[in-house]
Write a protein that holds these residues in place. Structure first.
Motif: not given
Length: 182
Positions: A52-57, A129-133, A138-142, A147-148
């Motif tokens: 998950l960290l590599i693919r989405y982070g 702090v940074w990803l939730h906003p 942004r639609p489709g922001f996975w 990361m959660t």
């Protein structure tokens, strides 16, 4: 009381095929024991977190910052060490008897637990702090849900390592400390 993961003497090694056994150098009994299953779950959670960290982070590393680097380092190091321990225990009962009850196993799992808890907390802070906003606008922001999920699994991995630290501490022989002082 028999210690967790130790092969009983009447339990044969290897795989039974018809009238003979193959791969007798591998102790599959350990893998199916509570200690072996604990190590497999640790490896599984580390693999899922790393994926998950590599693919989405990684694509959002500039937003996440050092939380990503910290979590990647934690999962990578803990996966490697746990994998090496699992291989040693699968191929050698003697390794299990020597390493499992040593100070190394207790310290490794205690440190791994602390590292998972701290890096998962840092990732949780970065997500809020940074990803939730960005997730809200942004639609489709996975990246945010991924990361959660990763930091929740990081807490679970920290708990598994804490349990393993406790179990290996119970096997730890205090005679080794007395021997070192004499």
């Amino acid at each position: 009381m028999a210690s967790l993961g130790v092969r009983r003497m009447n339990q044969p090694l290897g795989i039974r095929v018809c009238c003979c056994r193959i791969c007798t150098c591998i102790n599959f009994g350990f893998v199916l024991s509570p200690g072996g299953l604990l190590k497999l779950m640790q490896l599984g959670l580390a693999t899922l977190c790393e994926g998950l960290l590599i693919r989405y982070g990684v694509p959002y590393a500039d937003s996440i910052g050092q939380a990503l680097t910290s979590f990647l380092a934690t999962t990578g190091h803990c996966f490697t060490t746990t994998g090496i321990l699992l291989l040693c225990y699968c191929f050698s009962d003697k390794s299990y008897g020597l390493i499992r009850q040593s100070l190394f196993e207790t310290l490794f799992h205690g440190l791994a637990s602390c590292m998972y808890f701290s890096s998962a907390s840092y990732m949780g802070f970065a997500c809020v702090v940074w990803l939730h906003p960005q997730f809200l606008v942004r639609p489709g922001f996975w990246a945010y849900p991924a990361m959660t999920a990763a930091y929740y699994m990081g807490y679970a991995a920290g708990l598994l390592h804490a349990i393993d630290a406790y179990l290996s501490f119970n096997l730890f022989s205090p005679d080794e400390l007395n021997y070192a002082t004499t």
